[in-house]
Design an enzyme around this catalytic site. Sequence first.
Site, PDB file in Angstrom:
ATOM      1  N   GLY A   1     -50.680 -67.856  84.228  1.00  0.00           N
ATOM      2  CA  GLY A   1     -50.178 -69.080  84.853  1.00  0.00           C
ATOM      3  C   GLY A   1     -48.700 -68.996  85.231  1.00  0.00           C
TER       4      GLY A   1
ATOM      5  N   GLU B   1     -48.669 -67.274  88.494  1.00  0.00           N
ATOM      6  CA  GLU B   1     -49.247 -68.231  89.454  1.00  0.00           C
ATOM      7  C   GLU B   1     -48.245 -69.328  89.811  1.00  0.00           C
ATOM      8  OE1 GLU B   1     -52.633 -68.705  86.777  1.00  0.00           O
ATOM      9  OE2 GLU B   1     -53.961 -68.241  88.447  1.00  0.00           O
TER      10      GLU B   1
ATOM     11  N   ALA C   1     -50.627 -69.865  80.867  1.00  0.00           N
ATOM     12  CA  ALA C   1     -51.117 -71.145  80.354  1.00  0.00           C
ATOM     13  C   ALA C   1     -51.206 -71.013  78.835  1.00  0.00           C
ATOM     14  CB  ALA C   1     -52.473 -71.457  80.953  1.00  0.00           C
TER      15      ALA C   1
ATOM     16  N   GLU D   1     -55.782 -62.436  82.719  1.00  0.00           N
ATOM     17  CA  GLU D   1     -56.870 -63.341  82.333  1.00  0.00           C
ATOM     18  C   GLU D   1     -58.178 -62.649  81.989  1.00  0.00           C
ATOM     19  OE1 GLU D   1     -54.755 -63.907  84.802  1.00  0.00           O
ATOM     20  OE2 GLU D   1     -54.162 -66.004  84.855  1.00  0.00           O
TER      21      GLU D   1
END
Length: 258
Positions: free
Chosen positions: A108, A111, A63, A131
Amino acid sequence: MSVVSYKQEDFIGIVTIERPEALNALNTAVLNELNSTFANINLETTRVVILTGAGTKSFVAGADISEMAPLNNSEAARFSNKGNEVFRKIETFPLPIIAAINGFALGGGCELAMSCDFRVCSENAVFGQPEVGLGITPGFGGTQRLARLIGLGKAKEMIYTANAIKADEALNIGLVNHVYPQETLLEETKKLAAKIAKNAPFAVRASKKAINEGIDTDMDRAIIIEEKLFGSCFTTEDQKVGMKAFLEKIKGVEYKNK
Ligand code: CO8
């Protein structure tokens, strides 16, 4: 400027995330465009989708950290919810989706790859959930999908240590199905996609639905889901054509998605 592109080759749709200047990091624009790109895929003319990133360095490096950094509690939860909604659409999309991971698949990015049906990668691919090293948890499904894919112990180790793993280890632990040289990644992925596209589309889609819905429930309910979807194949012309071809020893049957 567009940050997600789409092209169609025969029955194969290719979705590419195009933010190479930020290693294809997922910002709001990318999430919105992923959403609209998948919503616009023609389910009549497309049988399988490949999801990849632009360039040879990164699939998706997570992200977008610069967009996330200033968020407060509720804004961050909303951003997480936005990603989760898009990824869940991808996971439950009617067509199979193959992630062709052409480099970094971090946070992300890992993911996003996990919300696809299965993953293949280039030799330079790197996977990880970094993260906790940034002071956050995975927030686009990583705390849920990683354990389901590679098992609880390995997922916890990857998430708690924030260690990145290379393509060969990703293959060993079943995070990816195949590793290819970067130069042939897309061609090899297209070959896999073409194999899927040759099969009866209704049967492939029903198989995806049965597997996805069955895995989330107990075996007694899961086999009922399978029975219903199995039965529904017998309403299609393709089932008649496929079985007739076998019985009459006809090779190379072409399914019409009917
Ligand atoms: N976000 C924003 N920009 C990024 C990101 C990212 N995730 N990754 C790379 N970039 C940018 C860099 O800032 C840099 O920009 P600039 O040239 O303007 O400085 C450019 O991309 C190139 O990156 P590097 O110079 O760092 O390239 P390197 O080859 O030196 O390093 C790495 C490559 C190792 C991939 C490095 O870029 C890196 O560590 N990136 C961050 C990886 C990461 O931590 N990802 C996880 C982010 S957190 C996350 O994904 C949480 C998901 C859940 C969100 C929940 C919502 C609240």
